[in-house]
Design an enzyme around this catalytic site. Sequence first.
Site, PDB file in Angstrom:
ATOM      1  N   GLN A   1      25.289  90.975   5.214  1.00  0.00           N
ATOM      2  CA  GLN A   1      26.839  91.122   5.473  1.00  0.00           C
ATOM      3  C   GLN A   1      27.241  92.162   6.549  1.00  0.00           C
ATOM      4  O   GLN A   1      28.208  92.155   7.143  1.00  0.00           O
ATOM      5  CB  GLN A   1      27.291  91.710   3.985  1.00  0.00           C
ATOM      6  CG  GLN A   1      27.324  90.790   2.724  1.00  0.00           C
ATOM      7  CD  GLN A   1      27.818  91.456   1.597  1.00  0.00           C
ATOM      8  OE1 GLN A   1      28.901  91.395   1.478  1.00  0.00           O
ATOM      9  NE2 GLN A   1      26.797  91.780   0.654  1.00  0.00           N
TER      10      GLN A   1
ATOM     11  N   ASP B   1      14.197  99.089   9.344  1.00  0.00           N
ATOM     12  CA  ASP B   1      13.725 100.029  10.382  1.00  0.00           C
ATOM     13  C   ASP B   1      14.095  99.531  11.955  1.00  0.00           C
ATOM     14  O   ASP B   1      14.409 100.619  12.521  1.00  0.00           O
ATOM     15  CB  ASP B   1      12.023  99.429  10.626  1.00  0.00           C
ATOM     16  CG  ASP B   1      11.250  99.811   9.166  1.00  0.00           C
ATOM     17  OD1 ASP B   1      11.777 100.591   8.378  1.00  0.00           O
ATOM     18  OD2 ASP B   1      10.229  98.993   9.071  1.00  0.00           O
TER      19      ASP B   1
ATOM     20  N   SER C   1       8.023  93.919  15.144  1.00  0.00           N
ATOM     21  CA  SER C   1       8.483  93.038  16.752  1.00  0.00           C
ATOM     22  C   SER C   1      10.268  93.432  16.698  1.00  0.00           C
ATOM     23  O   SER C   1      11.096  93.241  15.888  1.00  0.00           O
ATOM     24  CB  SER C   1       8.363  91.691  16.301  1.00  0.00           C
ATOM     25  OG  SER C   1       7.262  91.201  16.218  1.00  0.00           O
TER      26      SER C   1
END
Length: 408
Positions: A320, A348, A386
Amino acid sequence: MFKEERRSDILNLLIKEGSVNVSKLSLYYQVSQETIRSDLDYLQHAGMLQRCYGGGILNRQALSKLIAENKIIIPDITELPVDKETRVKKEDSIMSGKVCILGSFNIDVSATVPWLPQSGESVLASQFGFYPGGKGANQAQAASNAGADVHFIFKVGKDQFSAFALNHIKKSGIKSYSAYQTDDAPTGSALIYVSAEDGDNCIAIYSGANMKITVEEIQEQRNFIAAADVVLMQLENNLSAIKEFIKIAQQEEKSIILNPAPYTKQVNEIIGSIDILTPNETEASFLSGINISNISDAKQAGNIILKSGVKKVIITLGAQGSLLCEKERTLFVPAWHAVVKDAAGAGDAFNGALATALARKYDLVSAIQYASAFASLAVEQEGASSMPTHQNVIHRMTTQTNDVAIIK
């Protein structure tokens, strides 16, 4: 400085950095914010940038076309009447940013499954692997990729995974770190299930050495904390170390961000010392006692959390978007469109990018938009560690729109 010179100067800064901030430009040029907005409106009308809340973002595609058609010549900034010392001050104040992160390093054991298994259910994994992780390491990687000068403080065991951890950090691009080791616990680890259906995940964390950082070790980090613009931490380290980290940051008058994950009731002992709290909807539910199922619930939860003494609350709401709750206003920032492969590192990515943007003097709403765009790119990659690059983020922000809404 004449208007034309200032606009050329701003254009050079745009080309170099990809974005500019109204308030910071106003301070540097010693003109009103309305004057800077007029400059940015001019550049937008000329097709050189896209206006956004608090500033503007370079329109690289349109600018390249204008240059190719010889409709615009980009002046060299060295031609402008700005002395070297002033130019260095400008770059330092607008472009640079230092972030100090206290956090965890974990070995992530990740399995991609068709759906998240229910109690007693066995499912076949389509992928399995060991990856570097931990909220601290992931957020440090995100902040580094976003362009900050990062100093990362962490602790690992003296086991077979410690060499893996140190090797990863050395190769990560993180410019500075303090790695401690202990005989008392193994390197932290996390077991992650990722749903192939929608990228959703569930995670079980074993903290290990992350919980063994001492107060004395944190005290050794004062110089790095003092040098930072923003400090960032999570709850994957022992509370005594976190408290000392906050104490020093307050003494050094630093902006303090806490990502209260994974949630623990001990957070109530430190929440009043935090400038910006960044819970996800689950953590915000625990902190407020409100079951969050929509934006209205999130606003109610955020207002309750504010009463604990924290200055600002940013509740991340997954696909959202995110909700900024302050005493005087509540703003909703929608998520950027993304094709989700793995949402494990989304929080993160958001926190690391947010810290970087604030360290580089973005206003808070612009920083949230930047962090949201950064996170939207992170979830399109596999693996919680990543992370995209600053250039990737600027491209996304120039090719999509993201309008902030005031929640009444």
